[in-house]
Design a protein around this motif. Structure first.
Motif, PDB file in Angstrom:
ATOM      1  N   LEU A  22     -13.689 -16.978  21.984  1.00 38.39           N
ATOM      2  CA  LEU A  22     -13.222 -17.856  20.850  1.00 38.39           C
ATOM      3  C   LEU A  22     -13.421 -19.495  21.789  1.00 38.39           C
ATOM      4  O   LEU A  22     -12.555 -19.522  22.740  1.00 38.39           O
ATOM      5  CB  LEU A  22     -11.782 -17.345  20.601  1.00 38.39           C
ATOM      6  N   THR A  26     -15.115 -22.665  16.796  1.00 39.14           N
ATOM      7  CA  THR A  26     -14.442 -21.701  15.945  1.00 39.14           C
ATOM      8  C   THR A  26     -13.342 -22.326  15.019  1.00 39.14           C
ATOM      9  O   THR A  26     -12.494 -23.204  15.405  1.00 39.14           O
ATOM     10  CB  THR A  26     -13.721 -20.343  16.548  1.00 39.14           C
ATOM     11  N   LYS A  31      -9.633 -19.260  14.428  1.00 36.70           N
ATOM     12  CA  LYS A  31      -9.326 -18.938  15.638  1.00 36.70           C
ATOM     13  C   LYS A  31      -7.815 -18.604  15.754  1.00 36.70           C
ATOM     14  O   LYS A  31      -7.434 -17.857  16.404  1.00 36.70           O
ATOM     15  CB  LYS A  31      -9.530 -20.390  16.596  1.00 36.70           C
ATOM     16  N   ALA A  34      -7.618 -15.083  14.803  1.00 35.49           N
ATOM     17  CA  ALA A  34      -8.050 -13.915  15.810  1.00 35.49           C
ATOM     18  C   ALA A  34      -7.298 -13.708  16.887  1.00 35.49           C
ATOM     19  O   ALA A  34      -7.268 -12.839  17.695  1.00 35.49           O
ATOM     20  CB  ALA A  34      -9.692 -14.600  16.343  1.00 35.49           C
ATOM     21  N   VAL A  46     -13.675  -9.592  19.213  1.00 32.45           N
ATOM     22  CA  VAL A  46     -14.221 -10.158  17.824  1.00 32.45           C
ATOM     23  C   VAL A  46     -15.591 -10.867  18.352  1.00 32.45           C
ATOM     24  O   VAL A  46     -15.682 -11.310  19.504  1.00 32.45           O
ATOM     25  CB  VAL A  46     -13.203 -11.078  17.270  1.00 32.45           C
ATOM     26  N   LEU A  55     -15.246 -13.256  11.540  1.00 28.18           N
ATOM     27  CA  LEU A  55     -15.491 -12.864  12.791  1.00 28.18           C
ATOM     28  C   LEU A  55     -15.460 -11.300  12.625  1.00 28.18           C
ATOM     29  O   LEU A  55     -14.680 -10.749  11.847  1.00 28.18           O
ATOM     30  CB  LEU A  55     -14.364 -13.174  13.667  1.00 28.18           C
ATOM     31  N   VAL A  57     -14.593  -7.676  13.788  1.00 24.75           N
ATOM     32  CA  VAL A  57     -13.809  -6.986  14.607  1.00 24.75           C
ATOM     33  C   VAL A  57     -14.025  -5.448  14.917  1.00 24.75           C
ATOM     34  O   VAL A  57     -14.503  -4.772  14.080  1.00 24.75           O
ATOM     35  CB  VAL A  57     -12.218  -6.834  14.017  1.00 24.75           C
TER      36      VAL A  57
END
Length: 299
Positions: A22, A26, A31, A34, A46, A55, A57
């Motif tokens: 990240l 992003t 972000k 996540a 992710v 994203l 997972v």
């Protein structure tokens, strides 16, 4: 519960996708989502697969992605744009939509609520789900092998019999049993000699193909074996593979560590691992997916 038709596998990720971190590229809302999810479920990872608004997972040791998260407005034809947190999962059924990702998405304006939804919905795949996805593949592979054996047997015997009789071979069981016994006696070195040696050899091939085909038709119990690498274990269940209604939960569930799999089961899995996927082998079984096997039970 409905399953998405296209389930991305963890093994299909490339090196860059696996190394995804990240960062500044992003979007802030995604972000935040996540980071909050990974804080709650630190074993997950992710990665960005396509659009930068979503994203995927996943758990690095599992076969399939668990789903994906997003930040934005993913409604179909909204009147006014409203960015919120979204979760896309096979465990979600959104009845507002009957096609595409919309069937499997749910949103929340609040981050903590979105994380709660994600933690519940982005669960590991179960044996039942894998069974539902692979059941038809097993039956199709078995049917394909059955038809191949039948065709080859027909091709061998057709030069000796009229087509009318070939199509009614099962009506001549007594004759077939006597011929099969004669083939076996000749193979054991009896004094009998074939007048037409080629005919004797072809009969041997014919009955071997029939034997393999009968082993398919007469066997009904299978162990479904699926490997869950993240738990360092293998789960099995026994089920009736002739059930035309589709996959049903099996019985006699067992779990083995990967270094403690029974010899017979391990041997059959090894045979199937070394042939092309969905290749059905009589008396052994078939591998229908990554880490998913249907094998004959030990006698």
């Amino acid at each position: 519960m409905r399953l998405p038709s296209n389930n991305l596998k963890v093994s299909e990720l490339n090196e860059n996708q696996r190394a995804y971190i990240l960062g500044g590229d992003t979007p802030n809302g995604l972000k935040r989502f996540a980071e909050a999810l990974l804080h709650k479920m630190p074993r997950l990872k992710v990665t960005q697969v396509a659009a930068n608004t979503k994203l995927w997972v996943y758990h690095p040791d599992e076969t399939y992605m668990r789903g994906f998260i997003g930040y934005g407005d993913f409604r179909q034809d909204p009147e006014n744009r409203l960015d919120t947190y979204w979760v896309f999962s096979r465990n979600i059924q959104n009845n507002r939509y009957n096609w595409g990702d919309g069937q499997f998405m749910r949103n929340s304006k609040k981050l903590d609520k979105a994380v709660q939804i994600a933690a519940m919905a982005l669960s590991p795949w179960t044996m039942e789900e894998i069974g539902k996805m692979t059941w038809d593949k097993m039956r199709e592979a078995r049917k394909k092998e059955e038809e191949r054996l039948d065709y080859e047997a027909h091709d061998i015997i057709k030069s000796y019999l009229d087509e009318v009789y070939i199509g009614r071979m099962e009506n001549y069981k007594t004759l077939l049993d006597e011929l099969e016994n004669l083939v076996a006696e000749a193979a054991r070195g009896s004094s009998y000699k074939w007048i037409n040696d080629s005919f004797g050899k072809d009969l041997g091939k014919y009955f071997e193909l029939r034997r393999k085909n009968n082993s398919i038709l007469n066997r009904t119990d299978y162990d479904m074996v699926m490997a869950w690498v993240e738990r360092n274990e293998l789960q099995t269940a026994t089920m009736d593979s002739n059930d035309s209604w589709g996959y049903r939960e099996g019985s006699g569930h067992k779990t083995y560590p990967l270094d403690g799999i029974p010899e017979d089961l391990m041997g059959k899995m090894s045979v199937l691992h070394n042939v092309e996927q969905e290749t059905y082998i009589p008396d052994v079984g078939v591998r229908v997916g990554e880490g998913v096997y249907y094998v004959y039970k030990p006698e």
